[in-house]
Scaffold this motif. Structure first.
Motif, PDB file in Angstrom:
ATOM      1  N   ASN A  35      19.493  -0.016   2.563  1.00 41.31           N
ATOM      2  CA  ASN A  35      19.016   0.690   3.746  1.00 41.31           C
ATOM      3  C   ASN A  35      19.672   0.196   5.026  1.00 41.31           C
ATOM      4  N   GLU A  76       5.444  -5.646  12.513  1.00 40.63           N
ATOM      5  CA  GLU A  76       6.655  -4.852  12.238  1.00 40.63           C
ATOM      6  C   GLU A  76       7.254  -5.215  10.884  1.00 40.63           C
ATOM      7  N   HIS A  79       5.115  -3.844   8.103  1.00 39.90           N
ATOM      8  CA  HIS A  79       5.324  -2.393   7.951  1.00 39.90           C
ATOM      9  C   HIS A  79       6.625  -2.110   7.207  1.00 39.90           C
ATOM     10  N   ALA A  80       7.688  -2.858   7.519  1.00 41.26           N
ATOM     11  CA  ALA A  80       8.980  -2.650   6.852  1.00 41.26           C
ATOM     12  C   ALA A  80       8.868  -2.948   5.357  1.00 41.26           C
ATOM     13  N   GLU A  82       6.076  -2.816   3.534  1.00 41.85           N
ATOM     14  CA  GLU A  82       5.251  -1.760   2.942  1.00 41.85           C
ATOM     15  C   GLU A  82       6.071  -0.493   2.710  1.00 41.85           C
ATOM     16  N   ALA A  83       6.937  -0.147   3.650  1.00 39.92           N
ATOM     17  CA  ALA A  83       7.765   1.058   3.515  1.00 39.92           C
ATOM     18  C   ALA A  83       8.737   0.919   2.353  1.00 39.92           C
ATOM     19  N   LEU A  84       9.318  -0.284   2.186  1.00 42.04           N
ATOM     20  CA  LEU A  84      10.265  -0.481   1.089  1.00 42.04           C
ATOM     21  C   LEU A  84       9.533  -0.510  -0.255  1.00 42.04           C
ATOM     22  N   ASP A  86       6.845   1.230  -0.911  1.00 46.43           N
ATOM     23  CA  ASP A  86       6.547   2.644  -1.182  1.00 46.43           C
ATOM     24  C   ASP A  86       7.774   3.365  -1.722  1.00 46.43           C
ATOM     25  N   ALA A  87       8.947   3.113  -1.108  1.00 44.13           N
ATOM     26  CA  ALA A  87      10.179   3.768  -1.558  1.00 44.13           C
ATOM     27  C   ALA A  87      10.522   3.331  -2.976  1.00 44.13           C
TER      28      ALA A  87
END
Length: 270
Positions: A35, A76, A79-80, A82-84, A86-87
């Motif tokens: 990413n 922050e 959150h990063a 958690e987003a990874l 999820d992906a």
């Protein structure tokens, strides 16, 4: 034959689809999409579709990279991660990567270990309900907050994370950290690359010059691979090369194939 794999850093100019095609052609078992290439993960393709594209080619999504610096904890950073996660879950990826800060902070003995354990304890509950490993990569730079693999192994045990955390062993980072013991049982992925320039000191200034492994390699990559195989490691060996000489080559496919074949021939002759 080793289990061949390809990190997208080695072919950053290819589209996600072309990257998958390259890995398939090279006989890889899987790939590591990133990413941090100046565009969205999977080139903006939805994670479920991106995962399906890999599986259609017989490839595993070995891991998604990355969150940096994971041990500089904040909302922050959480959150990063958690987003990874999820992906990774939506795409069917097996792992995701966390990179420690390398700016000279949190390097003091005692303090760095406490920070590492505290942050890992924050991450552990995020992994609940996911069949997913968090991979942490020790970085050998003098300015790194996590150079020694033994400290990571101790932290994994201290936080009760044996089923949730593994490490990435990088052959270049291992050498500039001073070498030492490897931990096959704690390792999920081995990143391989080479440094063949005979004139320069092996240190972090060469990070951008990491090339495919050849007979001039000064990182002892073949010896490190051999040590993992002899210890029973069955995971992938993934090319992560950062030199533009590799990344921009007009013959990238042939270059990578020759290097894989060189590695495998070295073991076939022993």
């Amino acid at each position: 034959m080793i289990k061949r794999a390809l990190n997208q850093k080695t072919a950053p100019h290819l589209s996600y689809e072309a990257f998958l095609d390259l890995a398939k052609t090279l006989g890889c078992v899987g790939v590591e999409p990133r990413n941090d290439l100046g565009r969205g993960l999977f080139d903006g393709i939805s994670p479920p579709e991106a995962g399906a594209m890999a599986r259609e080619r017989g490839l595993r999504l070995l891991g998604l990279s990355e969150v940096y610096p994971f041990n500089d904890w904040s909302a922050e950073r959480a959150h990063a991660i958690e987003a990874l996660i999820d992906a990774a879950a939506e795409s069917g990826a097996e792992t995701f990567s966390l990179i420690p800060r390398v700016d000279g902070k949190y390097t003091e003995d005692g303090a760095r270990q406490k920070v590492l354990c505290r942050v890992m304890r924050e991450i552990l509950p995020m992994l609940d309900g996911h069949n997913l490993l968090a991979l942490i990569e020790p970085i050998g730079f003098a300015s790194s907050s996590l150079k020694e693999k033994v400290e990571l192994v101790e932290a994994i045990e201290a936080v009760g994370g044996l089923t949730k955390f593994k490490l990435v062993h990088d052959t270049f980072q291992h050498v500039i950290a001073g070498g030492g013991r490897i931990y096959p049982e704690y390792t999920a992925t081995v990143h391989i690359s080479g440094i063949s320039d005979p004139q320069r000191k092996l240190d972090e200034t060469l990070d951008a010059h990491r090339i495919l492994v050849d007979r001039g390699d000064r990182c002892g990559t073949l010896d490190q691979i051999s040590a993992f195989l002899e210890a029973g490691y069955q995971g992938p060996f993934s090319f992560e090369c950062t030199s533009p000489r590799v990344q921009e080559s007009a013959t990238l496919e042939d270059d990578i194939r020759r290097s894989f074949e060189f590695i495998e021939a070295s073991f076939a002759s022993t």
